[in-house]
Design a protein around this motif. Structure first.
Motif, PDB file in Angstrom:
ATOM      1  N   ASP A  33     -47.588  34.718  -6.332  1.00  0.00           N
ATOM      2  CA  ASP A  33     -46.340  34.763  -5.550  1.00  0.00           C
ATOM      3  C   ASP A  33     -46.664  34.928  -4.070  1.00  0.00           C
ATOM      4  O   ASP A  33     -47.633  35.613  -3.705  1.00  0.00           O
ATOM      5  CB  ASP A  33     -45.476  35.957  -5.956  1.00  0.00           C
ATOM      6  N   PHE A  53     -41.969  32.151  -2.980  1.00  0.00           N
ATOM      7  CA  PHE A  53     -42.654  31.040  -3.637  1.00  0.00           C
ATOM      8  C   PHE A  53     -43.437  31.590  -4.826  1.00  0.00           C
ATOM      9  O   PHE A  53     -44.120  32.611  -4.703  1.00  0.00           O
ATOM     10  CB  PHE A  53     -43.621  30.346  -2.666  1.00  0.00           C
ATOM     11  N   ASP A  54     -43.348  30.907  -5.947  1.00  0.00           N
ATOM     12  CA  ASP A  54     -44.033  31.338  -7.169  1.00  0.00           C
ATOM     13  C   ASP A  54     -44.998  30.236  -7.582  1.00  0.00           C
ATOM     14  O   ASP A  54     -44.585  29.158  -8.028  1.00  0.00           O
ATOM     15  CB  ASP A  54     -42.986  31.584  -8.266  1.00  0.00           C
ATOM     16  N   GLY A  55     -46.294  30.503  -7.415  1.00  0.00           N
ATOM     17  CA  GLY A  55     -47.300  29.493  -7.694  1.00  0.00           C
ATOM     18  C   GLY A  55     -47.656  29.390  -9.167  1.00  0.00           C
ATOM     19  O   GLY A  55     -47.484  30.328  -9.938  1.00  0.00           O
ATOM     20  N   SER A  59     -52.923  29.401  -6.661  1.00  0.00           N
ATOM     21  CA  SER A  59     -52.038  29.886  -5.589  1.00  0.00           C
ATOM     22  C   SER A  59     -52.074  29.015  -4.347  1.00  0.00           C
ATOM     23  O   SER A  59     -51.445  29.342  -3.343  1.00  0.00           O
ATOM     24  CB  SER A  59     -52.429  31.319  -5.203  1.00  0.00           C
ATOM     25  N   SER A  62     -48.474  27.753  -3.214  1.00  0.00           N
ATOM     26  CA  SER A  62     -47.587  28.816  -2.740  1.00  0.00           C
ATOM     27  C   SER A  62     -48.076  29.384  -1.412  1.00  0.00           C
ATOM     28  O   SER A  62     -47.274  29.668  -0.514  1.00  0.00           O
ATOM     29  CB  SER A  62     -47.454  29.921  -3.793  1.00  0.00           C
ATOM     30  N   CYS A 110     -45.687  25.089  -6.842  1.00  0.00           N
ATOM     31  CA  CYS A 110     -44.949  26.348  -6.731  1.00  0.00           C
ATOM     32  C   CYS A 110     -43.459  26.086  -6.729  1.00  0.00           C
ATOM     33  O   CYS A 110     -42.986  25.017  -6.315  1.00  0.00           O
ATOM     34  CB  CYS A 110     -45.345  27.129  -5.467  1.00  0.00           C
ATOM     35  N   CYS A 228     -38.599  35.787  -7.489  1.00  0.00           N
ATOM     36  CA  CYS A 228     -39.228  34.857  -8.424  1.00  0.00           C
ATOM     37  C   CYS A 228     -38.805  35.209  -9.848  1.00  0.00           C
ATOM     38  O   CYS A 228     -38.198  36.249 -10.098  1.00  0.00           O
ATOM     39  CB  CYS A 228     -40.736  34.903  -8.263  1.00  0.00           C
TER      40      CYS A 228
END
Length: 277
Positions: A33, A53-55, A59, A62, A110, A228
């Protein structure tokens, strides 16, 4: 992970931002995140940019969005100040999706939930009017995936985003029309969200065009929650608002939401941003 951008702040802002996050090490080895907020966004007094943002699959996407999306939105806003902000958000998301897929290694993607708070004159006012009392606060939102923005107004939660999940009938039809398959509520049996930034492995099936909204902020509006799905997997919109409605400090409110998610069995990273209006 957070990306915090501070503009010049000589005056007290009309909003307050609090953020909390937790990797949830019981279930997750990495934090994917990212959140970003920008005070006095676009160098405009009392404007704000808020995003989570939620990867997934890493990551990289995001982190890229946390560092770059607000700059893309700002540039487009300043280049074309007469355009609908919702259209600018759509173009910014699509451009970001393209850049992630062309510039970043791997296949990460993401979800994204973005809000822009700004002051505007009513559309029927002359542009030269300088009476600040005529200005109105407007909130514009955009999202892809299942990160969510909720507005608390007069004791009721109002969801300003749309969950783009492979279990959604409209999204199922769109993916299938584009040549994809929905298996076990996942795109081609693998990805649970149908819209995201990145995910070039699913290019053409999983798209970056966001759901967008516009709402005028009134004295009846108390706060926003941006979070998220690590939060929303274990609580509904109204309950999330109820448990923080009497907490005056937005940082403490955000911590309360994250603590609730962890105590109630979420298996994901958790990030919550609370914006007191």
């Amino acid at each position: 992970m957070s990306t915090k951008v501070n503009g010049t702040n000589q005056y007290k802002l009309t909003y307050q931002v609090g953020v909390a996050e937790n990797k949830n090490s019981k279930f997750r080895k990495a934090m994917e995140d990212v959140h970003t907020y920008v005070k006095n966004f676009a160098s405009r007094l009392d404007w704000g940019y808020f995003a989570v943002f939620d990867g997934h699959a890493g990551s990289q996407a995001s982190k890229w969005c946390g560092s770059h999306l607000h700059t893309i939105v700002e540039q487009m806003l300043l280049e074309d100040e007469n355009s609908d902000v919702r259209d600018i958000l759509n173009r910014s998301f699509v451009l970001s999706d393209e850049q992630i897929n062309s510039k970043l290694p791997g296949n990460s993607g993401c979800t994204a939930a973005v809000g822009i708070l700004r002051w505007e004159l009513p559309s029927d006012s002359a542009n030269q009017v300088s009476d600040l009392s005529q200005h109105r606060r407007k909130l514009y939102t955009a999202n892809v995936g299942d990160s969510r923005i909720v507005l608390f107004r007069k004791g009721h939660s109002i969801r300003l985003t749309y969950d783009h999940k492979a279990s959604d009938i409209l999204e199922m039809q769109r993916v299938e029309h584009a040549g994809g398959l929905i298996m076990k509520s996942r795109v081609n049996g693998m990805l649970a969200v149908t819209r995201s930034l990145g995910d070039k492995f699913f290019d053409g099936l999983v798209v970056g065009n966001p759901f967008t909204t516009s709402v005028e902020i009134t004295p009846e509006d108390e706060f926003l929650i941006l979070a998220c799905d690590g939060l929303w997997d274990v609580i509904d919109d109204q309950e999330a608002c109820e448990i923080i409605r009497d907490i005056k400090d937005p940082n403490e409110a955000a911590k309360t939401l994250v603590r609730y998610a962890l105590e109630n069995g979420t298996t994901d990273n958790v990030t919550a941003m609370v914006v007191h209006l």
